[in-house]
Every structure is written in C-alpha cells, then in structure tokens.
Design a protein around this motif. Structure first.
Motif, mmCIF file in Angstrom:
data_model
loop_
_atom_site.group_PDB
_atom_site.id
_atom_site.type_symbol
_atom_site.label_atom_id
_atom_site.label_comp_id
_atom_site.label_asym_id
_atom_site.label_seq_id
_atom_site.Cartn_x
_atom_site.Cartn_y
_atom_site.Cartn_z
ATOM 1 N N GLY A 136 0.809 -1.218 0.000
ATOM 2 C CA GLY A 136 0.000 0.000 0.000
ATOM 3 C C GLY A 136 0.842 1.268 0.000
ATOM 4 O O GLY A 136 2.070 1.230 0.097
ATOM 5 N N GLN A 137 0.168 2.412 -0.064
ATOM 6 C CA GLN A 137 0.858 3.689 -0.115
ATOM 7 C C GLN A 137 1.261 4.192 1.270
ATOM 8 O O GLN A 137 2.221 4.942 1.400
ATOM 9 N N GLN A 138 0.508 3.792 2.298
ATOM 10 C CA GLN A 138 0.837 4.206 3.661
ATOM 11 C C GLN A 138 1.730 3.165 4.337
ATOM 12 O O GLN A 138 1.766 1.991 3.948
ATOM 13 N N LEU A 139 2.456 3.619 5.372
ATOM 14 C CA LEU A 139 3.338 2.721 6.104
ATOM 15 C C LEU A 139 2.553 1.683 6.897
ATOM 16 O O LEU A 139 1.405 1.900 7.284
ATOM 17 N N VAL A 140 3.193 0.554 7.138
ATOM 18 C CA VAL A 140 2.704 -0.465 8.058
ATOM 19 C C VAL A 140 3.680 -0.498 9.235
ATOM 20 O O VAL A 140 4.899 -0.567 9.039
ATOM 21 N N ARG A 141 3.144 -0.436 10.458
ATOM 22 C CA ARG A 141 3.994 -0.418 11.657
ATOM 23 C C ARG A 141 3.903 -1.751 12.389
ATOM 24 O O ARG A 141 2.819 -2.277 12.621
ATOM 25 N N LEU A 142 5.068 -2.270 12.754
ATOM 26 C CA LEU A 142 5.176 -3.512 13.506
ATOM 27 C C LEU A 142 5.654 -3.203 14.929
ATOM 28 O O LEU A 142 6.028 -2.065 15.225
ATOM 29 N N PRO A 143 5.663 -4.191 15.817
ATOM 30 C CA PRO A 143 6.175 -3.943 17.173
ATOM 31 C C PRO A 143 7.604 -3.424 17.163
ATOM 32 O O PRO A 143 8.360 -3.632 16.211
ATOM 33 N N ARG A 144 7.953 -2.724 18.259
ATOM 34 C CA ARG A 144 9.264 -2.105 18.458
ATOM 35 C C ARG A 144 9.528 -0.981 17.451
ATOM 36 O O ARG A 144 10.682 -0.646 17.158
ATOM 37 N N GLY A 145 8.455 -0.420 16.902
ATOM 38 C CA GLY A 145 8.596 0.729 16.030
ATOM 39 C C GLY A 145 9.079 0.424 14.632
ATOM 40 O O GLY A 145 9.387 1.339 13.861
ATOM 41 N N ARG A 146 9.142 -0.833 14.238
ATOM 42 C CA ARG A 146 9.611 -1.171 12.896
ATOM 43 C C ARG A 146 8.565 -0.789 11.866
ATOM 44 O O ARG A 146 7.378 -1.068 12.031
ATOM 45 N N MET A 147 8.999 -0.133 10.791
ATOM 46 C CA MET A 147 8.107 0.332 9.736
ATOM 47 C C MET A 147 8.369 -0.425 8.434
ATOM 48 O O MET A 147 9.513 -0.741 8.109
ATOM 49 N N LEU A 148 7.293 -0.670 7.700
ATOM 50 C CA LEU A 148 7.406 -1.275 6.378
ATOM 51 C C LEU A 148 6.854 -0.307 5.347
ATOM 52 O O LEU A 148 5.721 0.163 5.470
ATOM 53 N N HIS A 149 7.659 -0.017 4.325
ATOM 54 C CA HIS A 149 7.255 0.834 3.205
ATOM 55 C C HIS A 149 6.988 -0.061 1.999
ATOM 56 O O HIS A 149 7.332 -1.249 1.976
ATOM 57 N N LEU A 150 6.386 0.524 1.007
ATOM 58 C CA LEU A 150 6.119 -0.200 -0.239
ATOM 59 C C LEU A 150 7.403 -0.804 -0.809
ATOM 60 O O LEU A 150 7.386 -1.877 -1.411
ATOM 61 N N ALA A 151 8.532 -0.114 -0.592
ATOM 62 C CA ALA A 151 9.807 -0.576 -1.142
ATOM 63 C C ALA A 151 10.566 -1.511 -0.208
ATOM 64 O O ALA A 151 11.621 -2.029 -0.577
ATOM 65 N N THR A 152 10.044 -1.749 1.000
ATOM 66 C CA THR A 152 10.734 -2.602 1.966
ATOM 67 C C THR A 152 10.613 -4.070 1.584
ATOM 68 O O THR A 152 9.553 -4.518 1.134
ATOM 69 N N GLU A 153 11.697 -4.809 1.759
ATOM 70 C CA GLU A 153 11.669 -6.249 1.487
ATOM 71 C C GLU A 153 10.722 -6.951 2.459
ATOM 72 O O GLU A 153 10.553 -6.512 3.605
ATOM 73 N N PRO A 154 10.081 -8.035 2.037
ATOM 74 C CA PRO A 154 9.191 -8.777 2.945
ATOM 75 C C PRO A 154 9.928 -9.241 4.195
ATOM 76 O O PRO A 154 11.129 -9.537 4.150
ATOM 77 N N VAL A 155 9.204 -9.316 5.309
ATOM 78 C CA VAL A 155 9.793 -9.768 6.573
ATOM 79 C C VAL A 155 9.033 -10.997 7.056
ATOM 80 O O VAL A 155 7.818 -11.110 6.870
ATOM 81 N N PRO A 156 9.725 -11.955 7.694
ATOM 82 C CA PRO A 156 9.051 -13.175 8.167
ATOM 83 C C PRO A 156 8.350 -12.932 9.494
ATOM 84 O O PRO A 156 8.824 -12.164 10.336
ATOM 85 N N LEU A 157 7.226 -13.590 9.688
ATOM 86 C CA LEU A 157 6.516 -13.522 10.955
ATOM 87 C C LEU A 157 7.046 -14.598 11.896
ATOM 88 O O LEU A 157 7.277 -15.728 11.480
ATOM 89 N N ALA A 158 7.212 -14.239 13.159
ATOM 90 C CA ALA A 158 7.599 -15.213 14.164
ATOM 91 C C ALA A 158 6.376 -16.015 14.587
ATOM 92 O O ALA A 158 5.227 -15.584 14.414
ATOM 93 N N THR A 159 6.609 -17.175 15.150
ATOM 94 C CA THR A 159 5.523 -17.967 15.716
ATOM 95 C C THR A 159 4.881 -17.200 16.867
ATOM 96 O O THR A 159 5.559 -16.526 17.632
ATOM 97 N N GLY A 160 3.572 -17.294 16.971
ATOM 98 C CA GLY A 160 2.859 -16.584 18.025
ATOM 99 C C GLY A 160 2.170 -15.341 17.507
ATOM 100 O O GLY A 160 1.856 -15.234 16.308
#
Length: 256
Positions: free
Chosen positions: A79-103
């Motif tokens: 999407g055009q807006q940022l996605v925020r994950l725990p600990r303040g980590r941000m994902l932009h449209l150009a950010t590489e995919p990140v794996p989800l931890a169990t839980g």
C-alpha cells in the motif's frame, strides 16, 4: 463461532504454521501451504481476503499481503501508507518482505489523521494450543525499578512533563532541574554536575538489571549530543509505573 470463542472453548489446534488473522471487520484462518498468499486492505473480495480500514481512503485497497514460503509467512506492504510492527519497525512499499515469528504479532496500517488500523496475526507452532483464555487468572504486575528517595525526586523533577502525559515530552535540562531542586531541597545542594553524576549512576545500574530501553551509549562514537538516554530512562520508568503522577506531589513546597 468467532476466532476468540473457538480458541477459548478448546477447538482442536491447527497444524503448525497456520495463520490466523483478525481485524474489526473480519477474520480468517489460512493453512501453511507453499505459495499461498493472503491479502488485506480496504477493498473487497476477490481483491482482498481480509478487510481493514474499510472506511478510510488513506488505506490502499490492497495494502499488504502474507505469503507462505520456506516454512514461514512473509509480510509485505503493498500500500501507499506505512505499516507499523512492534518495536517501532516500519514497512514501506519498497521494503523487502519480513518473516513472521511464531505466536502473536500485531501490525498497524497508517490511516487518515491519527488513525491506525490494527491487524492481529497469530502463527501456530508445534504443540500449539493457540491463545488460552486467562480471564480468571491474576493480573501480572508491571516490573518496577528500585529508586531511593533522592533519585525519585530528581527523576520526577527531570521528567515532570512525562508524568503530566504531555505529547512528545522531553526532560528538563540539568540547569533548570538544579534551580527547582535548589528551591525544593536547598540543604541537598543539587548542582548540574551532581545531577549528571546521579543520573549516570541510575542509568548504569538499571542497564545492568535489564532495562527495556538503551541507557548507555557506544563509547567509540563519542559523547551523545542530545539527551536521548535520559529520555529513554524517564520514558521506561513512566511506562513501567515506577514513576506515577502522584509522585508529582514530591515537588510541592513543604514550607508553603
């Protein structure tokens, strides 16, 4: 039956790697199948599998996706807006995919103004019974940190804006704090140098004890130019309820 109800009633656990996702407008469960992609956003089926921010035009119609590969679910922002994950980590449209931890993993989609839209994600592990209802269990108290009377007064003075819950608070300068302490406790002879040494001692002690935020700087990078470490100290003490608003009463003039 809703996701939360089924978990609480002990429905048979899903196989490891199963993805469960939930928003205020829907929920789904996806098996760990190679190449399977789950899409979420403001749009409708079949463009997305899970609606989020459906009334917010700042949320993209296809705002993100989760793809199962190599034994993991990988999250990507589309999407055009940022996605925020725990600990303040941000994902932009150009950010590489990140794996989800169990839980459990919450993610937040930036929306209009101050709105953030929550997507709750849960990936099952081996022998995972899923989230267990603990409604009757005793509440776990936050971890607090030991401070002596002088340290508490000093940190309340430095962090009074945090205890007033102001937006984006910053600590008082040592010079201003020294002036206030000289008025409140003239016999203690607080000086800027003494304040600096006392704060540093607290930072070192709590850092060794496993404080949540960084309290010491990298000596190889020289002395920090701002008071970010003091900010971390006060922020962590307030969030842990070591310092609470009633502590502001320590700043009352006893002679008045």
């Amino acid at each position: 039956m809703t996701l939360s109800t089924s978990l609480a009633r002990g429905v048979a656990p899903a196989p490891p790697g199963t993805l469960r996702a939930r928003t205020v407008t829907g929920e789904l469960s996806a098996p760990p199948r190679q190449g399977l992609t789950v899409r979420f956003g403001r749009g409708e089926e079949p463009d997305v599998d899970l609606g989020v921010g459906v009334d917010d035009l700042r949320v993209s119609r296809r705002h993100g996706e989760l793809t199962y590969r190599q034994g993991l679910w990988w999250l990507r922002n589309t999407g055009q807006q940022l996605v925020r994950l725990p600990r303040g980590r941000m994902l932009h449209l150009a950010t590489e995919p990140v794996p989800l931890a169990t839980g459990y993993t919450p993610l937040f989609v930036k929306g209009s103004g101050y709105r953030e839209h929550l997507v709750e994600l849960y990936v099952t592990g081996h022998d995972d019974q899923g989230p267990v209802s603990r409604r009757r269990a005793e509440t776990v108290r936050p971890r607090t940190w030991a401070l002596d009377d002088d340290e508490r007064l000093l940190l309340v003075v430095l962090g009074q804006r945090y205890l007033l819950y102001e937006e984006e608070p910053r600590p008082l300068t040592y010079a201003v704090a020294a002036q206030q302490l000289a008025y409140l406790r003239p016999e203690a002879r607080w000086t800027e140098r003494r304040i600096e040494h006392r704060v540093e001692a607290v930072r070192r002690r709590l850092d060794r004890a496993g404080f949540r935020y960084p309290l010491l700087h990298d000596a190889s990078q020289g002395r920090p130019r701002d008071n970010s470490l003091l900010h971390n100290l006060i922020k962590g003490l307030v969030e842990s309820t070591t310092l609470v608003p009633p502590d502001l009463d320590l700043m009352e003039d006893d002679g008045g």
